[in-house]
Design a protein around this motif. Sequence first.
Motif, mmCIF file in Angstrom:
data_model
loop_
_atom_site.group_PDB
_atom_site.id
_atom_site.type_symbol
_atom_site.label_atom_id
_atom_site.label_comp_id
_atom_site.label_asym_id
_atom_site.label_seq_id
_atom_site.Cartn_x
_atom_site.Cartn_y
_atom_site.Cartn_z
ATOM 1 N N TYR A 84 -19.798 -27.858 -0.257
ATOM 2 C CA TYR A 84 -19.552 -28.892 -0.388
ATOM 3 C C TYR A 84 -20.362 -29.532 -1.473
ATOM 4 C CZ TYR A 84 -21.584 -30.977 3.251
ATOM 5 O OH TYR A 84 -23.086 -31.726 3.524
ATOM 6 N N THR A 85 -19.790 -30.944 -2.321
ATOM 7 C CA THR A 85 -20.216 -31.655 -2.423
ATOM 8 C C THR A 85 -20.134 -33.796 -2.607
ATOM 9 O OG1 THR A 85 -21.180 -30.696 -5.050
ATOM 10 C CG2 THR A 85 -21.060 -33.042 -5.102
ATOM 11 N N GLU A 86 -20.471 -34.305 -2.152
ATOM 12 C CA GLU A 86 -20.048 -35.666 -1.764
ATOM 13 C C GLU A 86 -20.311 -35.942 -3.259
ATOM 14 O OE1 GLU A 86 -19.700 -36.826 0.947
ATOM 15 O OE2 GLU A 86 -20.027 -35.900 2.375
ATOM 16 N N VAL A 87 -19.165 -36.984 -3.493
ATOM 17 C CA VAL A 87 -19.150 -37.736 -5.234
ATOM 18 C C VAL A 87 -18.434 -39.413 -4.240
ATOM 19 C CG1 VAL A 87 -18.676 -37.778 -7.280
ATOM 20 C CG2 VAL A 87 -19.322 -35.767 -6.273
ATOM 21 N N GLY A 88 -19.487 -40.457 -4.719
ATOM 22 C CA GLY A 88 -18.173 -41.361 -4.311
ATOM 23 C C GLY A 88 -18.117 -41.847 -2.785
ATOM 24 N N GLY A 89 -18.459 -40.781 -2.257
ATOM 25 C CA GLY A 89 -17.824 -41.109 -0.362
ATOM 26 C C GLY A 89 -17.196 -39.928 -0.286
ATOM 27 N N THR A 90 -16.277 -38.525 -1.219
ATOM 28 C CA THR A 90 -16.003 -38.354 -1.420
ATOM 29 C C THR A 90 -16.006 -37.316 -1.012
ATOM 30 O OG1 THR A 90 -14.101 -39.129 -2.515
ATOM 31 C CG2 THR A 90 -12.902 -36.749 -2.093
ATOM 32 N N ARG A 91 -15.729 -36.097 -0.712
ATOM 33 C CA ARG A 91 -16.165 -34.518 -0.753
ATOM 34 C C ARG A 91 -15.359 -33.796 -1.247
ATOM 35 N NH1 ARG A 91 -18.607 -32.004 5.189
ATOM 36 N NH2 ARG A 91 -20.264 -34.151 4.903
ATOM 37 N N PHE A 92 -16.047 -32.869 -1.827
ATOM 38 C CA PHE A 92 -15.321 -31.859 -2.846
ATOM 39 C C PHE A 92 -15.888 -30.581 -2.285
ATOM 40 C CE2 PHE A 92 -14.797 -35.906 -5.499
ATOM 41 C CZ PHE A 92 -14.024 -35.894 -5.678
ATOM 42 N N HIS A 93 -14.917 -29.458 -1.943
ATOM 43 C CA HIS A 93 -15.821 -28.205 -1.179
ATOM 44 C C HIS A 93 -15.543 -27.710 -2.231
ATOM 45 C CE1 HIS A 93 -15.371 -30.089 3.010
ATOM 46 N NE2 HIS A 93 -14.429 -30.353 2.424
ATOM 47 N N CYS A 94 -16.049 -26.173 -2.078
ATOM 48 C CA CYS A 94 -16.242 -24.864 -1.527
ATOM 49 C C CYS A 94 -15.301 -23.789 -1.506
ATOM 50 C CB CYS A 94 -17.434 -24.259 -2.252
ATOM 51 S SG CYS A 94 -17.760 -22.972 -3.014
ATOM 52 N N TRP A 95 -14.602 -23.674 -2.234
ATOM 53 C CA TRP A 95 -13.909 -22.247 -2.108
ATOM 54 C C TRP A 95 -14.790 -21.671 -0.600
ATOM 55 C CZ3 TRP A 95 -14.931 -17.480 -0.329
ATOM 56 C CH2 TRP A 95 -15.218 -16.109 -2.233
ATOM 57 N N LYS A 96 -15.523 -21.323 -1.036
ATOM 58 C CA LYS A 96 -17.072 -20.627 0.559
ATOM 59 C C LYS A 96 -17.235 -21.806 1.191
ATOM 60 C CE LYS A 96 -20.361 -16.644 1.325
ATOM 61 N NZ LYS A 96 -21.243 -15.582 0.594
ATOM 62 N N ARG A 97 -16.689 -21.383 2.634
ATOM 63 C CA ARG A 97 -16.825 -22.938 3.600
ATOM 64 C C ARG A 97 -18.643 -23.206 4.208
ATOM 65 N NH1 ARG A 97 -13.305 -25.184 6.812
ATOM 66 N NH2 ARG A 97 -14.252 -26.130 8.697
ATOM 67 N N GLY A 98 -19.191 -21.395 3.713
ATOM 68 C CA GLY A 98 -21.025 -22.313 4.272
ATOM 69 C C GLY A 98 -21.393 -22.153 3.014
ATOM 70 N N GLY A 99 -20.848 -21.531 1.254
ATOM 71 C CA GLY A 99 -21.873 -22.085 0.551
ATOM 72 C C GLY A 99 -21.799 -20.505 0.383
ATOM 73 N N HIS A 100 -22.620 -21.157 -1.933
ATOM 74 C CA HIS A 100 -23.534 -20.051 -1.876
ATOM 75 C C HIS A 100 -24.484 -20.220 -1.899
ATOM 76 C CE1 HIS A 100 -18.887 -19.667 -3.505
ATOM 77 N NE2 HIS A 100 -19.639 -18.737 -3.324
ATOM 78 N N GLY A 101 -25.353 -20.837 -1.813
ATOM 79 C CA GLY A 101 -26.717 -21.254 -1.820
ATOM 80 C C GLY A 101 -27.567 -21.294 -3.230
ATOM 81 N N ASN A 102 -28.085 -20.982 -3.694
ATOM 82 C CA ASN A 102 -28.597 -21.122 -5.239
ATOM 83 C C ASN A 102 -28.316 -20.332 -6.143
ATOM 84 O OD1 ASN A 102 -31.105 -23.434 -4.572
ATOM 85 N ND2 ASN A 102 -32.152 -22.097 -3.752
ATOM 86 N N VAL A 103 -27.380 -20.985 -7.070
ATOM 87 C CA VAL A 103 -27.105 -20.509 -8.276
ATOM 88 C C VAL A 103 -27.202 -20.798 -9.171
ATOM 89 C CG1 VAL A 103 -23.968 -20.203 -8.650
ATOM 90 C CG2 VAL A 103 -24.603 -20.251 -6.124
ATOM 91 N N ASP A 104 -27.126 -19.705 -10.292
ATOM 92 C CA ASP A 104 -26.942 -19.504 -11.221
ATOM 93 C C ASP A 104 -25.514 -19.426 -12.360
ATOM 94 O OD1 ASP A 104 -26.844 -17.281 -11.807
ATOM 95 O OD2 ASP A 104 -29.079 -16.555 -12.525
ATOM 96 N N MET A 105 -25.503 -19.739 -13.602
ATOM 97 C CA MET A 105 -24.343 -19.995 -14.491
ATOM 98 C C MET A 105 -23.720 -18.285 -14.300
ATOM 99 S SD MET A 105 -22.583 -18.635 -17.067
ATOM 100 C CE MET A 105 -24.233 -17.971 -18.227
ATOM 101 N N HIS A 106 -24.603 -17.427 -14.577
ATOM 102 C CA HIS A 106 -24.574 -15.970 -14.125
ATOM 103 C C HIS A 106 -23.151 -15.564 -12.437
ATOM 104 C CE1 HIS A 106 -23.894 -11.234 -14.859
ATOM 105 N NE2 HIS A 106 -24.270 -11.356 -14.077
ATOM 106 N N ARG A 107 -23.937 -16.267 -11.915
ATOM 107 C CA ARG A 107 -23.511 -15.777 -10.204
ATOM 108 C C ARG A 107 -22.020 -16.863 -9.992
ATOM 109 N NH1 ARG A 107 -26.586 -17.074 -4.953
ATOM 110 N NH2 ARG A 107 -24.593 -16.371 -3.045
ATOM 111 N N SER A 108 -22.461 -18.201 -10.812
ATOM 112 C CA SER A 108 -21.507 -18.862 -10.684
ATOM 113 C C SER A 108 -19.823 -18.633 -10.795
ATOM 114 C CB SER A 108 -21.761 -20.841 -11.123
ATOM 115 O OG SER A 108 -21.734 -20.703 -12.167
ATOM 116 N N LEU A 109 -20.008 -17.551 -11.556
ATOM 117 C CA LEU A 109 -18.718 -17.414 -12.621
ATOM 118 C C LEU A 109 -18.581 -15.870 -11.919
ATOM 119 C CD1 LEU A 109 -19.230 -17.248 -15.828
ATOM 120 C CD2 LEU A 109 -17.707 -18.749 -15.227
#
Length: 646
Positions: free
Chosen positions: A354-379
């Motif tokens: 997830y990411t916190e922006v202005g007190g609002t949490r924006f989630h990733c589809w993968k609940r546990g996250g992806h760790g460190n991600v570059d552009m290639h892996r992000s796609l």
Amino acid sequence: MKRPPKETAESTRRIARRSLLIGTAQLGMIGVLGWRMRSMQVEEGEIYRNLAEENRINMRLIPPSRGLIFDRNGVPLAVNEQNYRIIITREDAGDVDDTLDRLARLISLPDEAIEDVKAEMARRPGFVPVTVAERVPWEDVAKVTVNTPALPGITAEVGLSRHYPRGSDTAHVVGYVGPVSDYDLSKMDDPDPLMQIPRFQIGKTGVEAKFEEELRGSAGTKRIEVNAAGRVMREIDREEGKSGADIQLTIDSKLQSYAEARLEGESASVVVMDLETGDLRAVASAPTFDPNLFVRGISGPDWRALNENKYRPLSAKTVQGAYPPGSTFKMVVALAALESGLVGPEDTEYCPGYTEVGGTRFHCWKRGGHGNVDMHRSLQESCDVYYYEVSQKIGIDRIAEMARRLGVGVEHDVPMSAVSTGVAPDTQWKRDRYGEAWRIGDTVNASIGQGYVLATPLQLAVMTARLATGRDVRPRLIHSVGGVIQPSGAGDPMGLNENYLRRVRAAMNDVSNARRGTGFRSRIVAEGMQMAGKSGTSQVRRITAEERARGVTSNADLPWERRDHALWVNFAPYDNPRFAISVIVEHGGGGSSVAAPIARDVTLQALYDGPPPLEAYPSNLHDEIAAQQKRIENHVARGTTSSDRA
């Protein structure tokens, strides 16, 4: 002085000769007059009787033959067929009620039809013919023709009516024609006189409407002689009109039929675009409808069934449907970030889920996250957090500019009805639309193709084509008009950094062909045929914090209208791109599980120009694909398409 006898005799002889000549001349003149009188009374008596009965000369328009529409291979998509009809001209009919009563005793003519004819005549000038019945059998035409003397103002005619031999397969593209209505006339500044011809057909939707003037042609004229009873005595002369121009589309009707059949049971759309020319090979929306119903005059029950169907069979979803593009939009953001110089291809972002922006949490589809991600892996793995972070660095205006550059938020010039512009929002757009300032949260939402961002299936196909080629590829639906080839949509180089484009393409390739890619299960295994793609799943509802805490409700457990849209885009082959494809399944759920298999099958059908070998699919799918191909083969052979959702 007395004349000599000899002179007197000579004078008498001269007078006698003159009298004989004068008498002979008089007799000759009397004979000629008598012969002429006999000729006029006997031989030409009918002509003069007709003239005496107030015969007059009428001018009538001859409808031109409407231009035909073909697919790219010359397969007819819209043709003309003979149509027998009965017409009445009020000023020639005398007692209209009596004439219609006599006609009703000869042919089947319901009371409501008679009332409709009377109402139509009341709206038209007396000299304009009005259709009483059409598509009548030849037996009825013969009855009317034989009884013409007793039916003043009634005429049996043979005309042309539109027919769509491919039925519902190309309904949303070709469109349909229908009789000119008062509403149609109200939109015209100077209506063509042809519009006064009874039940004259004009294009209502699709190519039929957009190329109405070219397809219509120009009218001919004929002069006819009619007597006071309204009976047509003879045709004096005629001048033929000019037939409408034939139009050839870029559509491949065989691929189009396959796409419609493959979408059976879904509310969905498919666009297939040729990367060399921009030609649209397939533009399929499901469910669809039979355009012939409208040509013949659609019934009330048929109209209600189509209009009240929540899956919108009358909508050309490929160009009219504007959807949140979801993760298929991530290539736009990635390329905008790389081109800005603010983000490098090797730079990483950390994804904890997830990411916190202005007190609002924006989630990733993968609940546990992806760790460190570059552009290639992000796609490849479709990490949302990477785009949340990157979008805040580059801002929405750069993203919107790249989106429009790639064809999203742009109304493309294709001759179909109600083409949507979509939305590539920026700060000015929100200010103009809502009178509000743009917020960071808006940028975060837009970065994964949600929020205000909307795209049509056509725009997503164009986006994919431009990513695959680096050219400003433009969609082309019309191959030729009247034999004149239309400009290619190949486009010029866009000036994007080729190294960045290669990196985006490589990531899309791994989406489909790397084991951790979201589209791996729908890959193509045939050598040299691999596709590079991107899945997308766009939400149509807001997931609350409470729902996340107890577990997000599965799409299968939601009403159809509240389920996510499933999206997929791809180009193929990866090493030598020929086609770009986009698929959207309304409320279908996951893009990789629902839309990707459809795109793979349509892609293979396009690449092989027909059913592909089973070896093009992973071995574990051979039985499933064999059964599917058999079903689609039977479907296409029956000449049916997906007119209702299962």
